[in-house]
Design an enzyme around this catalytic site. Structure first.
Site, PDB file in Angstrom:
ATOM      1  CG  HIS A   1      -6.807 -10.235   0.872  1.00  7.48           C
ATOM      2  ND1 HIS A   1      -5.333  -8.948   0.489  1.00  7.48           N
ATOM      3  CD2 HIS A   1      -5.646 -11.373   0.301  1.00  7.48           C
ATOM      4  CE1 HIS A   1      -4.602  -9.358  -0.485  1.00  7.48           C
ATOM      5  NE2 HIS A   1      -5.061 -10.987  -0.392  1.00  7.48           N
TER       6      HIS A   1
ATOM      7  CD  GLU B   1      -4.198  -4.539  -0.772  1.00 12.01           C
ATOM      8  OE1 GLU B   1      -3.283  -3.436  -0.623  1.00 12.01           O
ATOM      9  OE2 GLU B   1      -3.987  -5.926  -1.338  1.00 12.01           O
TER      10      GLU B   1
ATOM     11  CD  GLU C   1      -2.828  -7.379   2.737  1.00  7.89           C
ATOM     12  OE1 GLU C   1      -3.733  -6.378   2.055  1.00  7.89           O
ATOM     13  OE2 GLU C   1      -2.183  -7.647   1.772  1.00  7.89           O
TER      14      GLU C   1
ATOM     15  CG  ASP D   1      -4.061  -4.170  -4.526  1.00  7.40           C
ATOM     16  OD1 ASP D   1      -3.839  -4.388  -6.196  1.00  7.40           O
ATOM     17  OD2 ASP D   1      -3.666  -4.640  -3.809  1.00  7.40           O
TER      18      ASP D   1
ATOM     19  CG  HIS E   1       2.141  -6.390   2.748  1.00  2.00           C
ATOM     20  ND1 HIS E   1       1.156  -6.599   4.349  1.00  2.00           N
ATOM     21  CD2 HIS E   1       1.449  -6.111   1.520  1.00  2.00           C
ATOM     22  CE1 HIS E   1       0.128  -5.840   3.680  1.00  2.00           C
ATOM     23  NE2 HIS E   1       0.341  -5.577   2.088  1.00  2.00           N
TER      24      HIS E   1
ATOM     25  CE  LYS F   1       0.101  -3.396  -1.292  1.00  2.00           C
ATOM     26  NZ  LYS F   1      -0.935  -3.736  -2.287  1.00  2.00           N
TER      27      LYS F   1
HETATM   28  P1  PGA Z   1      -1.389 -11.269  -1.431  1.00  2.00           P
HETATM   29  O1  PGA Z   1      -2.049  -9.580  -1.923  1.00  2.00           O
HETATM   30  O2  PGA Z   1      -0.267 -10.836  -1.008  1.00  2.00           O
HETATM   31  O3  PGA Z   1      -2.503 -12.272  -1.914  1.00  2.00           O
HETATM   32  O4  PGA Z   1      -0.910 -11.485  -3.574  1.00  2.00           O
HETATM   33  C1  PGA Z   1      -1.843  -8.733  -2.088  1.00  2.00           C
HETATM   34  C2  PGA Z   1      -1.635  -7.438  -3.218  1.00  2.00           C
HETATM   35  O5  PGA Z   1      -2.545  -7.989  -3.596  1.00  2.00           O
HETATM   36  O6  PGA Z   1      -1.035  -6.581  -3.057  1.00  2.00           O
HETATM   37 ZN    ZN Z   2      -1.917  -5.893  -5.689  1.00  2.00          ZN
END
Ligand code: PGA
Ligand code: ZN
Length: 428
Positions: A153, A162, A203, A240, A365, A388
């Site tokens: 991300h 995350e 995000e 995460d 999300h 989340k």
């Molecule tokens: P993604 O990431 O929407 O790119 O899969 C979110 C997550 O891993 O929770």
């Molecule tokens: Zn995840």
């Protein structure tokens, strides 16, 4: 009854195409829903149908999915009552005919599934959360604010995807949102003072180039303290890891570039144990790769008594994978992403399955989001207790938090904040 269904190719927060569906009813009600899209997607997720036509959106177009909404699902849905969510969802699965929604696309099916629920709630003259709750218990979820982004991300940032803050020990959802926003702003000030760039990831969290993952944890903890909150009492930390993304199939090892380390499952669990001893970490999502079942069982054995171990890529909101995880004592919490499975009804079934095992649950999300706020209503109406949905910044994230503020106001005195009850199952 449904009179028409209109699909549309619209854009998500990364500027990629995604599917919107609008359902119209004979009573004049019209309702729509948009589906999100992941970047660190699990390989066991339902199929997100893309055109693969290089002449349109670099192959990422969704016109085939939209055509499936308009030409296949729409005519089939016409004449049905939107109150029959379960049979509509089941019917769409039959219409698709594949185990992974590969023919019509989970993006096509989910857009319709969610739009149907919105149309039903509007017909009944109630908010979606209330329609979904029926007579069940409701609560405002603990928000998990992803204030520092890495992995897929954000380029050049941490290996871990995350770094989150969870205001578990405050009294209300609005207090939790305020805490998240204040901590986010204090992180910004700390990063600025240390000369880091202030760009944000997908995000909405900051994406500094820090020397190690531990430095990121340290920075987030400092931000909590600088904002005046008590770590480990009012505010906890969550990760995460999205470990599937740095798992090397060939060697069976986890490659952490920032740490300059290549670790096996056991050594990676050692690292988590070390961090969990030093920081108030209450939740770790996807700490290991999506098919490392033995590793997950070992991780739960070592950390699961005090730390929430959330399965995202591991479980993909799929009841058979959740069932396996229950049997093998792998995770102890489920992440609910409606687009991983493709219908509202199956998302609910995933939650119910997890609950029979006494697990925790988190509504989620995707990294590619839209202005759609359905997950906010699901988190309340289904009493999920955690949500989340990114940093308290960028409107596609904030839209969900602001929706929760409106629901909180609608509930008035009955607006119970899940808070510590979300983690009661851990016995902490
Ligand atoms: P993604 O990431 O929407 O790119 O899969 C979110 C997550 O891993 O929770
Ligand atoms: Zn995840």
């Amino acid at each position: 009854t449904v009179t028409s269904v209109q699909g549309r190719e619209v854009l998500d927060s990364r500027g990629n195409p995604t599917v919107e569906a609008e359902v119209r009813l004979s009573n004049g009600v019209a309702a729509h829903a948009l589906v999100p899209s992941g970047a660190s997607t699990g390989s066991h997720e339902a199929v997100e149908l893309r055109d693969e036509d290089p002449a349109s959106f670099g192959g990422r177009g969704v016109r085939r999915a939209v055509a499936n909404v308009n030409d296949v699902i729409g005519p089939w849905l016409a004449g049905r009552s939107p109150l029959e969510q379960a049979s509509i969802d089941e019917g769409m699965c039959v219409l698709d005919g594949t185990p992974n929604k590969g023919r019509l696309g989970a993006n096509a099916i989910l857009a319709v599934s969610l739009a149907v629920s919105h149309a039903a709630a509007a017909s009944e003259g109630v908010s979606l959360w209330r329609y979904l709750a029926a007579d069940g218990r409701v609560s405002l979820p603990v928000p998990m604010f992803n204030i520092l982004n890495g992995g897929r991300h954000a380029s050049n940032s941490a290996d871990i995807q995350e770094f989150m803050v969870l205001p578990v020990g405050v009294d209300t959802f609005s207090d939790a949102l305020r805490a998240g926003a204040e901590i986010y702003q204090s992180l910004r000030s700390l990063l600025r003072a240390d000369g880091h760039n202030l760009n944000v990831g997908d995000e909405g969290g900051f994406a500094p180039s820090l020397p190690s993952n531990r430095d990121a944890l340290e920075m987030v903890l400092r931000a909590v303290e600088a904002a005046g909150y008590a770590p480990g009492r009012e505010v906890y930390l969550g990760l995460d890891v999205a470990a599937t993304e740095f798992y090397d199939e060939a060697s069976g090892k986890y490659v952490l570039d920032r740490e300059g380390a290549t670790l096996d499952s056991g050594e990676l669990i050692d690292l988590y144990e070390d961090w969990a001893g030093q920081y108030p970490i209450i939740s770790i999502e996807d700490g290991l790769s999506e098919d490392d079942w033995a590793g997950w069982s070992a991780m739960r054995d070592r950390l699961g008594a005090t730390v929430q171990l959330v399965g995202d890529d591991l479980l993909v909101t799929n009841i058979s994978r959740i069932g396996r995880s229950i049997r093998e004592l792998a995770s102890n919490a489920v992440l609910l992403k409606p687009n991983q499975i493709g219908t509202l009804t199956e998302t609910r079934a995933a939650l119910d399955t997890a609950r029979t095992a006494g697990w925790g649950a988190v509504m989620s999300h995707r990294s590619g989001e839209t202005e759609d706020t359905t997950i906010a209503d699901l988190s309340v109406g289904w009493d999920v207790r955690q949500i989340k949905t990114g940093a308290p910044a960028r409107s596609e994230r904030v839209a969900k938090y602001n929706r929760l503020l409106r629901i909180e106001a609608e509930l008035g005195n009955a607006a119970a904040y899940a808070g510590k009850s979300a983690f009661e199952y851990l016995g902490r």
